[in-house]
Design an enzyme around this catalytic site. Structure first.
Site, PDB file in Angstrom:
ATOM      1  N   LYS A  67     -17.960  -6.667 -77.299  1.00 53.54           N
ATOM      2  CA  LYS A  67     -18.811  -7.426 -76.383  1.00 53.54           C
ATOM      3  C   LYS A  67     -19.231  -8.777 -76.954  1.00 53.54           C
ATOM      4  O   LYS A  67     -19.361  -9.753 -76.211  1.00 53.54           O
ATOM      5  CB  LYS A  67     -20.041  -6.599 -75.988  1.00 53.54           C
ATOM      6  N   ASN A  88     -19.899  -7.980 -71.005  1.00 53.63           N
ATOM      7  CA  ASN A  88     -19.133  -6.774 -70.680  1.00 53.63           C
ATOM      8  C   ASN A  88     -18.231  -6.973 -69.469  1.00 53.63           C
ATOM      9  O   ASN A  88     -17.517  -6.064 -69.074  1.00 53.63           O
ATOM     10  CB  ASN A  88     -20.073  -5.585 -70.440  1.00 53.63           C
ATOM     11  N   ASP A 104     -24.862  -4.942 -67.798  1.00 59.01           N
ATOM     12  CA  ASP A 104     -25.534  -3.741 -68.301  1.00 59.01           C
ATOM     13  C   ASP A 104     -26.991  -3.676 -67.852  1.00 59.01           C
ATOM     14  O   ASP A 104     -27.477  -2.625 -67.417  1.00 59.01           O
ATOM     15  CB  ASP A 104     -25.470  -3.698 -69.830  1.00 59.01           C
ATOM     16  N   GLY A 129     -34.598   0.094 -80.189  1.00 56.47           N
ATOM     17  CA  GLY A 129     -33.359  -0.518 -80.653  1.00 56.47           C
ATOM     18  C   GLY A 129     -33.359  -2.008 -80.381  1.00 56.47           C
ATOM     19  O   GLY A 129     -34.040  -2.482 -79.457  1.00 56.47           O
ATOM     20  N   GLY A 131     -30.147  -3.815 -81.045  1.00 58.47           N
ATOM     21  CA  GLY A 131     -28.749  -4.204 -81.139  1.00 58.47           C
ATOM     22  C   GLY A 131     -28.212  -4.704 -79.816  1.00 58.47           C
ATOM     23  O   GLY A 131     -28.977  -5.076 -78.908  1.00 58.47           O
ATOM     24  N   THR A 155     -35.426  -2.087 -88.258  1.00 62.00           N
ATOM     25  CA  THR A 155     -35.632  -3.384 -88.897  1.00 62.00           C
ATOM     26  C   THR A 155     -36.430  -4.258 -87.944  1.00 62.00           C
ATOM     27  O   THR A 155     -35.905  -4.738 -86.942  1.00 62.00           O
ATOM     28  CB  THR A 155     -34.285  -4.054 -89.226  1.00 62.00           C
ATOM     29  N   MET A 221     -29.475   5.553 -72.935  1.00 66.75           N
ATOM     30  CA  MET A 221     -28.362   4.765 -72.426  1.00 66.75           C
ATOM     31  C   MET A 221     -27.015   5.450 -72.636  1.00 66.75           C
ATOM     32  O   MET A 221     -26.009   5.045 -72.053  1.00 66.75           O
ATOM     33  CB  MET A 221     -28.384   3.366 -73.055  1.00 66.75           C
ATOM     34  N   TYR A 223     -24.642   9.022 -72.266  1.00 71.57           N
ATOM     35  CA  TYR A 223     -24.561  10.049 -71.219  1.00 71.57           C
ATOM     36  C   TYR A 223     -23.695  11.196 -71.715  1.00 71.57           C
ATOM     37  O   TYR A 223     -23.012  11.091 -72.742  1.00 71.57           O
ATOM     38  CB  TYR A 223     -24.005   9.471 -69.914  1.00 71.57           C
TER      39      TYR A 223
END
Length: 281
Positions: A67, A88, A104, A129, A131, A155, A221, A223
């Protein structure tokens, strides 16, 4: 009208449900689409796009781990791509230029608000998250005008950078946006979104149950089996548990609409896909 070629590229890719989803979209909208999956070697993404374009390809969905490269490759980028640093959805134009978008975030917003029936507006959201997955959904989540979003990450510097890059949207929508270390979260929330890879490692949840407000929506996110640990954890603690299958279908519907100018019936296809999975197909 001749059939036009689209695909999803990734590594790994054999598990992808995208060909089934887009084939079903094409059937239901009578669009002349042929959609396949393509495994791409880690150092061959740009060449794979060039080859697909040379073969008459019109567009590609891009999944892990390409991506970021997809965003860099594009000639034109949507605001969502610029903010997320990831794409994406690529559209290949006749003159050889490539447009990039990131659907997304639109997908998760549609799944939460329309399919799950949970409003984001005015709510307190914990995004776990920092990222690519989290970056891809933060902008559209902010556009829904939640009261606040806290980005929690192992982080904290990475979470802070993501918050800073979206500060202008947060100011525009009146949303309180901040960053936190995972182990420093003391509040509870209406919506918890797991955008980490913890589910892949079989972990139940990267955050304690104390983050779950009464009747909260806990959304992974991932599945299928990968999300089951998180879903079980959420249900055990009284939350509404939801996996990312609806996000997958809804983001695919956004891509299809970008390419074809037609809105496919995502809710119907989501019901059918859940039935396919339940039947072991």
């Amino acid at each position: 009208m001749p059939t036009e070629k689209y695909c999803v590229m990734g590594n790994p890719i054999t598990h992808s449900r995208s060909p089934w989803i887009h084939t079903r979209f094409a059937e239901l909208t009578n669009e002349p689409v042929a959609y396949t999956r393509q495994h791409v070697e880690l150092d061959s993404f740009q060449q794979a796009i060039k080859d697909f374009a040379a073969q008459g390809g019109k567009g590609c969905n891009i999944t892990v781990p390409f991506k970021l490269e997809a965003a860099e490759l594009a000639t034109q980028k949507s605001e969502r791509v610029t903010l997320a640093g990831a794409a994406n959805t690529l559209t290949i134009h006749a003159d050889g230029t490539i447009s990039a978008d990131n659907t997304d975030g639109l997908g998760i917003v549609a799944d939460i608000t329309r399919n799950a029936g949970v409003s984001i507006t005015g709510r307190d959201v914990l995004l776990v998250g920092a990222g690519g997955a989290a970056a891809g959904v933060l902008g559209p989540l902010l556009r829904e005008k939640p009261r606040r979003i806290i980005i929690a990450n192992r982080t904290v510097e990475k979470a802070s950078h993501l918050a800073e890059s979206h500060a202008a949207i947060a100011a525009e929508t009146g949303t309180e946006l901040s960053a936190s270390a995972l182990d420093a979260i003391t509040e509870d929330f209406d919506i918890i979104i797991n955008g980490t890879a913890s589910s892949l490692a079989g972990a139940q949840s990267p955050v304690p149950a104390s983050v779950l407000r009464q009747g909260a929506l806990a959304y992974d996110m991932m599945y299928g089996e990968k999300a089951q640990g998180f879903l079980d954890w959420a249900t055990r603690h009284g939350a509404i548990a939801r996996d990312g299958l609806g996000m997958l279908v809804e983001q695919a519907a956004e891509s299809f609409a970008i390419w074809r100018g037609v809105r496919p019936p995502a809710e119907q296809v989501l019901r059918e896909l859940r039935a396919e999975i339940a039947a072991g197909r």
